[in-house]
Write an enzyme that holds these catalytic residues in place. Structure first.
Site, PDB file in Angstrom:
ATOM      1  N   HIS A 162     -23.199  17.235   1.264  1.00  0.00           N
ATOM      2  CA  HIS A 162     -24.447  17.577   0.593  1.00  0.00           C
ATOM      3  C   HIS A 162     -25.357  16.366   0.471  1.00  0.00           C
ATOM      4  CE1 HIS A 162     -21.415  16.502  -2.450  1.00  0.00           C
ATOM      5  NE2 HIS A 162     -22.416  15.897  -3.090  1.00  0.00           N
ATOM      6  N   CYS A 209     -20.704  13.163 -10.468  1.00  0.00           N
ATOM      7  CA  CYS A 209     -20.703  12.554  -9.138  1.00  0.00           C
ATOM      8  C   CYS A 209     -22.082  11.974  -8.873  1.00  0.00           C
ATOM      9  CB  CYS A 209     -20.309  13.555  -8.055  1.00  0.00           C
ATOM     10  SG  CYS A 209     -21.472  14.926  -7.816  1.00  0.00           S
TER      11      CYS A 209
END
Length: 372
Positions: free
Chosen positions: A67, A174
């Site tokens: 991503h 994250c």
């Protein structure tokens, strides 16, 4: 918005041809660029590879979620791809990867998009869901499978403590705040429920802090688990047993983390300032505390002006007193009164009143000790 709204059927790849990690990434990006969801192949690829360089997005169990939140993304999109051969994607469990979700988020992605992306982790944590994805043969079947699984509308934000009273808290985060943050949250909640352990998990995602821990949550907790690849607010955990690991461990080593938290062997965390934080991040500072903080900040920022100005004035005063040189002949030093006026403007009237005392004191000491 649901995750199905971002899963574009036209970009799905149900028979990936590439068998090597970089080639698989390029094959998926090409589909996104060919269909106009990504405007620049190289820019988006650079973002994807930069994320992979931090930690592999191969989560294990055959699933990868590469991503990037990227300037080359025209429209928020999730590409689903399936490999019938399996790929060495440098997965966290070392096993071959066959299911891929490439997430393309524009730099200005709104909270609605980000929430939908976070929802993806909930589906992937459902028992048997990934195996059903491996059996699909059309894009319509993929969407239908997500529709069937969408009956779960509420995520468990807190698992009650068991009869013994075991309760822990956790924070997941994250670097991009899109995928791993919520995968770790789901894993911790799921495993804790299976173990009969109470847990509350705070997420630090791209859309902000979710399910925020309170001071009471932290007080009751036996220990704290931090599963994060970026900085999170830590002072609030001062004095608590704490385990600090990468976010990937929250996904892959969930039971190990929970057992360590309950064992009593976790190291007690001490805040850098040595003082125990008395409030959680969602508690507001008192009016008096805020005033004092800003007052002291202002004083500390003005000290260089006060000290520097005082020294300059002392020199001018010293020259004037010791050598009898008129103030107007002191050249660039200027007159005592001019300097005082200048620092009055910089520091305000209070500092202006302090400066003559300081200057006179330094000059007197200097003359007494014949420094000049």
């Amino acid at each position: 918005m649901k995750i199905q709204d971002l899963l574009r059927k036209d970009v799905m790849l149900l028979d990936l041809q590439a068998t090597e990690k970089t080639a698989v990434i390029e094959e998926m990006i090409k589909s996104l660029t060919d269909h106009g969801y990504v405007t620049d192949f190289e820019t988006f690829k650079e973002g994807i590879l930069a994320r992979e360089a931090l930690t592999s997005t191969g989560l294990g169990d055959g699933i990868a979620m590469p991503h990037s939140k990227n300037a080359a993304v025209k429209e928020a999109t999730v590409l689903f791809a399936k490999s019938n051969k399996g790929v060495d994607y440098e997965s966290l469990d070392g096993q071959a990867t066959d299911l891929f979700f490439m997430i393309a988020a524009p730099e200005g992605a709104n909270d609605t998009h980000l929430a939908a992306l976070a929802e993806l982790s909930q589906y992937l944590m459902k028992d048997g869901f990934a195996d059903k994805l491996r059996q699909v043969t059309s894009a319509d079947q993929v969407i239908e499978l997500f529709d069937q699984a969408s009956e779960k509308t509420e995520e468990p934000v807190q698992v009650p403590a068991n009869e013994i009273g075991d309760f822990i808290v956790a924070v997941t985060a994250c670097t991009t705040g899109i995928a791993h943050t919520y995968m770790a949250q789901e894993a911790l909640q799921k495993v804790a429920a299976e173990m009969g352990v109470g847990i509350k998990v705070e997420t630090n995602g791209a859309s902000g802090v979710g399910n925020q821990l309170t001071a009471e949550d932290i007080r009751k907790a036996k220990a704290v688990i931090i599963a994060a690849d970026k900085a999170v607010e830590m002072d609030r955990f001062d004095g608590k047993p704490l385990i600090n690991r990468p976010v990937a461990d929250g996904i892959r080593k969930t039971e190990e983390l929970i057992n360590l938290a309950l064992s009593g062997d976790a190291e007690v965390y001490r805040a850098a300032n040595g003082a125990k934080a008395s409030t959680a991040s969602n508690e507001k500072q008192s009016l008096g505390g805020a005033f004092y903080k800003h007052l002291m900040s202002g004083v500390s920022q003005m000290l260089p002006f006060v000290i520097g100005g005082g020294i300059m004035i002392a020199l001018a005063f010293l020259i004037d007193g010791a050598l009898g040189v008129p103030n107007e002949n002191l050249g660039n030093l200027g007159s005592y009164h001019e300097l005082a006026s200048m620092f009055m403007k910089i520091g305000g009237a209070a500092f202006g009143l302090m400066l003559p005392v300081f200057a006179g004191y330094v000059a007197t000491l200097s003359l007494k000790n014949q420094v000049w």
